[in-house]
Design an enzyme around this catalytic site. Structure first.
Site, PDB file in Angstrom:
ATOM      1  N   LYS A   1       0.854  -1.185   0.000  1.00  0.00           N
ATOM      2  CA  LYS A   1       0.000   0.000   0.000  1.00  0.00           C
ATOM      3  C   LYS A   1       0.889   1.234   0.000  1.00  0.00           C
ATOM      4  CE  LYS A   1      -4.553   0.773   0.238  1.00  0.00           C
ATOM      5  NZ  LYS A   1      -5.593  -0.018  -0.417  1.00  0.00           N
TER       6      LYS A   1
ATOM      7  N   GLY B   1     -18.653   7.872  -1.055  1.00  0.00           N
ATOM      8  CA  GLY B   1     -17.678   8.125  -2.101  1.00  0.00           C
ATOM      9  C   GLY B   1     -17.904   7.190  -3.275  1.00  0.00           C
TER      10      GLY B   1
END
Length: 345
Positions: free
Chosen positions: A78, A180
């Protein structure tokens, strides 16, 4: 860093500093056992660098488990870019980030995450080939959010069957926190399945849109997790279910798209002790990385992606059944299964 619980034997953690553009980022490579570490890039304004690093570490570990459980040829990684980023400097920031990814020589493959879109990844792709989530003309590629949302909806169906013994989502009340990209698509998926929605987001315009499109009920940002609903679906940032929140929840199920929903592992026991079924986040939200994998590696068409996402339901059903029969937490069962799959392939 080495002594923090979030570190968890990461293979590599790289701090990226580019004075020319102002880029400050952290790239965390948790495991390359199954293949190159794959996971999105998040843009967020953190309290400090320590908070950014902790987030990167937790998210990276989660990607290792997510990719292993989905049986993808990826390890876990990540990246987080520390905001804020001015709009006029955004392209330069992501160009610099692309160069940082390229410098790792394929150990890490990036894609979109919170605060990052397809256009940003297109900028990154000018600097490195180790990127996915790009716009394409075919049915494979681009924004992974719809695929994540579809997998979460399938996972909610499995949780509703296991906990409420209902064969469909018709009339099931689902409170969606965060509207979102993924949260919005999830509302669409759930509405199509007949669910009754309660929605909340700090973006009031987005809430109004969901209310109008899907006849949703407007919820409170402060209290959405405590809604009178069958399912709570966290789709914003992580660590939002604290021991206090878990102790006051009235829903029967927690099943959403957010990563690292539980603030500390002990929250799982609080939920289970109150009869609340928790769908491990890295299992239920794997749809996006499944699509990213298909785009990056090729050889999988839309039907193949759909089949892999459909498998999220049975996978969760197995975790729920094992947890019940073995009197264990669903998160513990999932962790055990994921670690067993984190081997060289």
């Amino acid at each position: 860093m080495f002594d923090t619980p979030a570190y968890d034997a990461h293979e590599k953690v790289v701090d990226v500093n580019d004075p020319e553009t102002g880029l400050r980022a952290i790239i965390a490579v948790h495991s390359t056992a199954r293949g190159p570490a794959a996971g999105g890039c998040r843009l967020w304004t953190y309290e400090d660098a320590a908070a950014a690093r902790t987030d990167a570490l937790r998210l990276s570990r989660g990607m290792s488990y997510k990719n292993a459980m989905a049986e993808l040829p990826f390890g876990g990684g990540k990246a987080v870019i520390m905001g804020p980023v001015a709009s006029e400097n955004r392209e330069q920031i992501f160009s610099a980030f692309g160069r940082a990814v390229e410098a790792l020589g394929g150990q890490y493959i990036t894609a979109e995450d919170v605060g990052v879109g397809v256009s940003d990844m297109m900028v990154v792709a000018r600097q490195t080939k180790y990127v996915s989530g790009l716009a394409t003309e075919g049915s494979v590629g681009g924004d992974p959010s719809p695929f994540t949302a579809r997998g979460v909806a399938i996972g909610i169906e499995a949780a509703v069957k296991a906990r409420l013994n209902r064969d469909s989502l018709e009339g099931v009340r689902v409170a969606v926190q965060g509207l979102g990209h993924v949260g919005g698509y999830l509302c669409q998926e759930l509405h199509a399945r007949g669910a009754r929605l309660i929605v909340a987001d700090i973006n009031t315009a987005r809430v109004v849109e969901m209310v109008e499109r899907f006849s949703a009920e407007m919820g409170s940002v402060a209290d959405i997790l405590l809604s009178d609903a069958d399912v709570i679906a966290p789709c914003a940032l992580g660590s939002i279910i604290t021991p206090d929140v878990a102790g006051r929840m009235t829903a029967a199920i927690v099943a959403g798209a957010a990563n690292n929903q539980l603030s500390v592992p002990e929250v799982g026991a609080v939920l289970a002790g109150r009869g609340i079924l928790y769908a491990p986040d890295y299992v239920i939200n794997a749809g996006g990385i499944i699509a990213v994998s298909a785009e990056y590696n090729g050889g999988v068409d839309r039907m193949g992606i759909d089949a892999q996402i459909e498998a999220i339901g049975p996978r969760l059903a197995d975790i729920f059944a094992r947890a019940q029969s073995e009197k264990r937490l669903t998160g513990d069962v999932a962790d055990t299964l994921a670690r067993a799959k984190m081997v060289r392939v």
